[in-house]
Design an enzyme around this catalytic site. Sequence first.
Site, PDB file in Angstrom:
ATOM      1  CG  ASP A 229     -60.177 -44.451  20.052  1.00 20.06           C
ATOM      2  OD1 ASP A 229     -59.688 -43.335  20.286  1.00 20.06           O
ATOM      3  OD2 ASP A 229     -60.554 -45.240  20.934  1.00 20.06           O
TER       4      ASP A 229
ATOM      5  CG  ASP B 263     -54.008 -46.013  29.188  1.00 21.06           C
ATOM      6  OD1 ASP B 263     -54.476 -44.869  29.316  1.00 21.06           O
ATOM      7  OD2 ASP B 263     -53.451 -46.405  28.148  1.00 21.06           O
TER       8      ASP B 263
END
EC number: 5.3.1.16
Length: 237
Positions: A8, A127
């Site tokens: 990330d 998500d």
Amino acid sequence: MTILPAIDLKDGKAVRLSKGLMESAKIYSDEPWQVAKRFEELGSEWVHLVDLNGAFAGKPENLEQIKKIRENCNLKLELGGGIRDEETIKMYLDLGIDRLILGSIAVKDPKFVREMAAKYPIVVGIDAIDGMVAVEGWGEVSDMKATDLAKEFADAGVEAIICTDVGRDGMMTGVNIDFTLAIKEASGLETIASGGLKDMTDINALIEAGIDGTIVGKAFYEGTLDLEEAFRTVNAG
């Protein structure tokens, strides 16, 4: 099963978040490309990249680091975060990214995702918070069920669905296998679990459940998962 170690990117660094909160970011490396190289050395075929700044800004924000990763590694790369138009998709593919993850835009403009999936290697990122789809860097929860969104792309030509249980992301509390299987059943597509993985117990449970792939993040960075052992176990199957 495919294991996709994750990097990330936030402000040019490799970080991990807890439950998707930017203020929870913990920096693990100032040189993300070196992390990708390490994944390659450990036997990984893929790396899962997320441009966190991009996810919130709605446009690419960590381009230099992404280029560096591509230049220094022979891995396959998938990338998500801030991809909202065809121009950005083309730019990343020209850079050598292997496939792109469309998340928020899949909720707001499913027709666009279908059009892109017909032309380019696209993965849909779903998500969810308590089974409902979260968008815009998880900053907002929609009124759509994650399984309904998965059904929407069953015949759209996307390569896979990555489903993240936001409440478990970065918490190392175990993968939500039931949620992942529900997405797989709804879509009929290759489904990759994300969020909550801690150790080999999770890897074995995912294999047992017949899940196609999993993202590995904090478990690697915090040392609770031996990635080499995980690759060996998966390859032995």
